[in-house]
Design a protein around this motif. Structure first.
Motif, PDB file in Angstrom:
ATOM      1  N   PRO A  55       2.819   0.479   8.227  1.00  0.00           N
ATOM      2  CA  PRO A  55       1.545  -0.230   8.324  1.00  0.00           C
ATOM      3  C   PRO A  55       0.324   0.652   8.544  1.00  0.00           C
ATOM      4  CG  PRO A  55       3.235  -1.454   9.481  1.00  0.00           C
ATOM      5  CD  PRO A  55       3.856  -0.136   9.093  1.00  0.00           C
ATOM      6  N   SER A  56       0.450   1.719   9.314  1.00  0.00           N
ATOM      7  CA  SER A  56      -0.717   2.567   9.573  1.00  0.00           C
ATOM      8  C   SER A  56      -1.242   3.192   8.287  1.00  0.00           C
ATOM      9  CB  SER A  56      -0.379   3.667  10.589  1.00  0.00           C
ATOM     10  OG  SER A  56       0.645   4.520  10.088  1.00  0.00           O
ATOM     11  N   THR A  57      -0.357   3.486   7.329  1.00  0.00           N
ATOM     12  CA  THR A  57      -0.784   4.038   6.045  1.00  0.00           C
ATOM     13  C   THR A  57      -1.506   2.975   5.236  1.00  0.00           C
ATOM     14  OG1 THR A  57       1.121   5.528   6.079  1.00  0.00           O
ATOM     15  CG2 THR A  57      -0.042   5.290   3.987  1.00  0.00           C
ATOM     16  N   VAL A  58      -1.011   1.743   5.275  1.00  0.00           N
ATOM     17  CA  VAL A  58      -1.716   0.634   4.623  1.00  0.00           C
ATOM     18  C   VAL A  58      -3.130   0.528   5.170  1.00  0.00           C
ATOM     19  CG1 VAL A  58      -1.800  -1.869   4.325  1.00  0.00           C
ATOM     20  CG2 VAL A  58       0.391  -0.678   4.162  1.00  0.00           C
ATOM     21  N   ASP A  59      -3.253   0.515   6.489  1.00  0.00           N
ATOM     22  CA  ASP A  59      -4.564   0.362   7.123  1.00  0.00           C
ATOM     23  C   ASP A  59      -5.495   1.518   6.765  1.00  0.00           C
ATOM     24  OD1 ASP A  59      -3.844  -2.022   8.343  1.00  0.00           O
ATOM     25  OD2 ASP A  59      -3.175  -1.037  10.197  1.00  0.00           O
ATOM     26  N   THR A  94      -8.062  -4.666  -9.225  1.00  0.00           N
ATOM     27  CA  THR A  94      -7.472  -5.100  -7.962  1.00  0.00           C
ATOM     28  C   THR A  94      -6.369  -4.134  -7.553  1.00  0.00           C
ATOM     29  OG1 THR A  94      -5.944  -6.591  -9.129  1.00  0.00           O
ATOM     30  CG2 THR A  94      -8.000  -7.527  -8.330  1.00  0.00           C
ATOM     31  N   TRP A  95      -6.307  -3.850  -6.242  1.00  0.00           N
ATOM     32  CA  TRP A  95      -5.339  -2.909  -5.690  1.00  0.00           C
ATOM     33  C   TRP A  95      -4.618  -3.555  -4.513  1.00  0.00           C
ATOM     34  CZ3 TRP A  95      -4.233   2.119  -7.292  1.00  0.00           C
ATOM     35  CH2 TRP A  95      -5.040   2.586  -8.349  1.00  0.00           C
ATOM     36  N   LYS A  96      -3.301  -3.567  -4.598  1.00  0.00           N
ATOM     37  CA  LYS A  96      -2.473  -4.067  -3.500  1.00  0.00           C
ATOM     38  C   LYS A  96      -1.832  -2.878  -2.800  1.00  0.00           C
ATOM     39  CE  LYS A  96       1.417  -7.163  -2.491  1.00  0.00           C
ATOM     40  NZ  LYS A  96       2.370  -8.145  -3.062  1.00  0.00           N
ATOM     41  N   ILE A  97      -2.014  -2.792  -1.483  1.00  0.00           N
ATOM     42  CA  ILE A  97      -1.426  -1.703  -0.701  1.00  0.00           C
ATOM     43  C   ILE A  97      -0.454  -2.334   0.287  1.00  0.00           C
ATOM     44  CG2 ILE A  97      -1.859   0.261   0.793  1.00  0.00           C
ATOM     45  CD1 ILE A  97      -4.731  -1.151  -1.188  1.00  0.00           C
ATOM     46  N   ALA A  98       0.814  -1.942   0.229  1.00  0.00           N
ATOM     47  CA  ALA A  98       1.822  -2.644   1.024  1.00  0.00           C
ATOM     48  C   ALA A  98       2.968  -1.750   1.435  1.00  0.00           C
ATOM     49  CB  ALA A  98       2.359  -3.833   0.231  1.00  0.00           C
ATOM     50  N   THR A  99       3.694  -2.205   2.458  1.00  0.00           N
ATOM     51  CA  THR A  99       4.904  -1.555   2.935  1.00  0.00           C
ATOM     52  C   THR A  99       5.917  -2.625   3.308  1.00  0.00           C
ATOM     53  OG1 THR A  99       5.854  -0.113   4.644  1.00  0.00           O
ATOM     54  CG2 THR A  99       3.990  -1.458   5.298  1.00  0.00           C
ATOM     55  N   SER A 100       7.191  -2.300   3.183  1.00  0.00           N
ATOM     56  CA  SER A 100       8.229  -3.235   3.620  1.00  0.00           C
ATOM     57  C   SER A 100       8.466  -3.138   5.123  1.00  0.00           C
ATOM     58  CB  SER A 100       9.537  -2.957   2.875  1.00  0.00           C
ATOM     59  OG  SER A 100       9.978  -1.625   3.114  1.00  0.00           O
ATOM     60  N   ALA A 101       7.908  -2.106   5.756  1.00  0.00           N
ATOM     61  CA  ALA A 101       8.063  -1.930   7.202  1.00  0.00           C
ATOM     62  C   ALA A 101       7.073  -2.823   7.949  1.00  0.00           C
ATOM     63  CB  ALA A 101       7.834  -0.469   7.578  1.00  0.00           C
ATOM     64  N   LYS A 102       7.461  -3.279   9.120  1.00  0.00           N
ATOM     65  CA  LYS A 102       6.582  -4.126   9.921  1.00  0.00           C
ATOM     66  C   LYS A 102       5.998  -3.409  11.132  1.00  0.00           C
ATOM     67  CE  LYS A 102       8.747  -8.419   8.429  1.00  0.00           C
ATOM     68  NZ  LYS A 102       9.387  -9.702   8.830  1.00  0.00           N
ATOM     69  N   LYS A 103       6.454  -2.172  11.361  1.00  0.00           N
ATOM     70  CA  LYS A 103       5.881  -1.390  12.454  1.00  0.00           C
ATOM     71  C   LYS A 103       5.982   0.088  12.106  1.00  0.00           C
ATOM     72  CE  LYS A 103      10.114  -1.270  15.250  1.00  0.00           C
ATOM     73  NZ  LYS A 103      10.685  -1.581  16.583  1.00  0.00           N
ATOM     74  N   ASP A 104       5.138   0.880  12.738  1.00  0.00           N
ATOM     75  CA  ASP A 104       5.126   2.319  12.495  1.00  0.00           C
ATOM     76  C   ASP A 104       6.307   2.980  13.200  1.00  0.00           C
ATOM     77  OD1 ASP A 104       2.777   2.113  11.060  1.00  0.00           O
ATOM     78  OD2 ASP A 104       1.509   2.443  12.812  1.00  0.00           O
ATOM     79  N   THR A 105       6.888   3.948  12.512  1.00  0.00           N
ATOM     80  CA  THR A 105       8.007   4.693  13.093  1.00  0.00           C
ATOM     81  C   THR A 105       7.775   6.202  13.050  1.00  0.00           C
ATOM     82  OG1 THR A 105       9.151   4.676  10.950  1.00  0.00           O
ATOM     83  CG2 THR A 105       9.692   2.910  12.509  1.00  0.00           C
ATOM     84  N   ALA A 106       6.579   6.607  12.583  1.00  0.00           N
ATOM     85  CA  ALA A 106       6.261   8.038  12.461  1.00  0.00           C
ATOM     86  C   ALA A 106       4.751   8.202  12.553  1.00  0.00           C
ATOM     87  CB  ALA A 106       6.785   8.573  11.128  1.00  0.00           C
ATOM     88  N   ALA A 108       0.928   8.733  11.576  1.00  0.00           N
ATOM     89  CA  ALA A 108       0.186   8.186  10.437  1.00  0.00           C
ATOM     90  C   ALA A 108      -0.054   9.248   9.369  1.00  0.00           C
ATOM     91  CB  ALA A 108      -1.142   7.616  10.900  1.00  0.00           C
ATOM     92  N   THR A 109       0.078   8.864   8.114  1.00  0.00           N
ATOM     93  CA  THR A 109      -0.236   9.743   6.986  1.00  0.00           C
ATOM     94  C   THR A 109      -0.942   8.913   5.922  1.00  0.00           C
ATOM     95  OG1 THR A 109       1.700   9.352   5.594  1.00  0.00           O
ATOM     96  CG2 THR A 109       1.963  10.923   7.404  1.00  0.00           C
ATOM     97  N   ARG A 110      -1.396   9.571   4.853  1.00  0.00           N
ATOM     98  CA  ARG A 110      -1.970   8.867   3.713  1.00  0.00           C
ATOM     99  C   ARG A 110      -1.053   9.003   2.488  1.00  0.00           C
ATOM    100  NH1 ARG A 110      -7.057   7.307   3.242  1.00  0.00           N
ATOM    101  NH2 ARG A 110      -7.245   8.092   1.102  1.00  0.00           N
ATOM    102  N   HIS A 111       0.202   9.306   2.726  1.00  0.00           N
ATOM    103  CA  HIS A 111       1.132   9.536   1.626  1.00  0.00           C
ATOM    104  C   HIS A 111       1.468   8.225   0.911  1.00  0.00           C
ATOM    105  CE1 HIS A 111       4.307  11.340  -0.732  1.00  0.00           C
ATOM    106  NE2 HIS A 111       5.123  10.371  -0.346  1.00  0.00           N
ATOM    107  N   VAL A 112       1.376   8.248  -0.428  1.00  0.00           N
ATOM    108  CA  VAL A 112       1.746   7.097  -1.252  1.00  0.00           C
ATOM    109  C   VAL A 112       3.130   7.348  -1.821  1.00  0.00           C
ATOM    110  CG1 VAL A 112       1.199   5.785  -3.340  1.00  0.00           C
ATOM    111  CG2 VAL A 112      -0.649   6.552  -1.826  1.00  0.00           C
ATOM    112  N   ASP A 113       4.072   6.474  -1.510  1.00  0.00           N
ATOM    113  CA  ASP A 113       5.443   6.646  -1.990  1.00  0.00           C
ATOM    114  C   ASP A 113       5.577   6.289  -3.465  1.00  0.00           C
ATOM    115  OD1 ASP A 113       6.272   7.401   0.549  1.00  0.00           O
ATOM    116  OD2 ASP A 113       6.823   5.362   1.121  1.00  0.00           O
ATOM    117  N   GLU A 114       4.848   5.266  -3.885  1.00  0.00           N
ATOM    118  CA  GLU A 114       5.031   4.771  -5.245  1.00  0.00           C
ATOM    119  C   GLU A 114       3.749   4.101  -5.744  1.00  0.00           C
ATOM    120  OE1 GLU A 114       9.097   3.079  -6.854  1.00  0.00           O
ATOM    121  OE2 GLU A 114       7.958   1.481  -5.889  1.00  0.00           O
TER     122      GLU A 114
END
Length: 212
Positions: A55-59, A94-106, A108-114
């Motif tokens: 989530p922190s990367t989404v934000d 339009t741009w959708k930014i999302a993660t399947s995670a519901k909480k941060d576990t590491a 914060a970064t700005r890395h885009v996985d896909e």
């Protein structure tokens, strides 16, 4: 296997678009820009999606996009599938930014996985057949609702969604006509798909001279 090397977004001002995307997402040469004034109204029939780790990367990415001039279509929220939000770039994409995670576990970064190009199509099954015939391999398929093609080494993944469902997902009306204002550059060659999305052959990489 056919692949996507980059996506060209048709914009009114290429320099402004380059500044926005560099500041908002930093996707480098995965995005290209072409000056164009094509007629278009409403939903353009596609969405770009960024999948990230937490989530922190989404934000962070949404905040940088808004700071660069984007507008909010859907604020980032938690849902049963994860966490994400939708913004609209100044050029209308339009741009959708999302993660399947519901909480941060590491940290914060700005890395885009896909990076995913989601096409809103009239008939998912028909468009699926078309792209399979062009050499794309299906990665996931949910009947006539959604198809995701295997990306392989491609920097951009292709997926198909029903047009109305995609518009609802990103918070806009499905109505719209005119140009999609996008060109897909990749290994499928020059073609136009059943919904009018145009592909251009990617430029070949320079060959390496052979040494005697």
């Amino acid at each position: 296997m056919a692949h996507i090397d980059s996506v060209t977004i048709h914009v009114a001002d290429t320099e402004a678009a380059e500044r926005f995307y560099a500041k908002a997402f930093g996707l480098g040469d995965r995005l290209r820009f072409r000056a164009a004034q094509e007629h278009t109204t409403g939903f353009r029939g596609f969405t770009m999606a960024l999948t990230v780790a937490q989530p922190s990367t989404v934000d962070d990415l949404i905040a940088s996009a808004l700071d660069a001039g984007a507008t909010t279509l859907k604020p980032a929220v938690k849902s049963f599938w994860g966490y994400g939000g939708v913004v609209q770039a100044p050029d209308g994409t339009t741009w959708k930014i999302a993660t399947s995670a519901k909480k941060d576990t590491a940290p914060a970064t700005r890395h885009v996985d896909e990076v995913v190009l989601l096409l809103g199509v009239a008939d998912v099954a028909a468009s699926k057949r078309f792209y399979v015939e062009q050499g794309l391999a299906v990665g996931k398929s949910f009947g006539r609702a959604y198809v995701e093609f295997a990306a392989g080494s491609s920097p951009i993944k292709l997926a198909l969604y029903r047009r109305r469902a995609l518009a609802k997902d990103v918070g806009v009306s499905p109505e719209g006509d005119g140009s999609h204002r996008i060109t897909i550059n990749g290994g499928a060659g020059a073609l136009t798909d059943p919904d009018g999305f145009a592909w251009h052959a990617a430029a070949p990489e320079p060959s390496t001279p052979e040494h005697p």
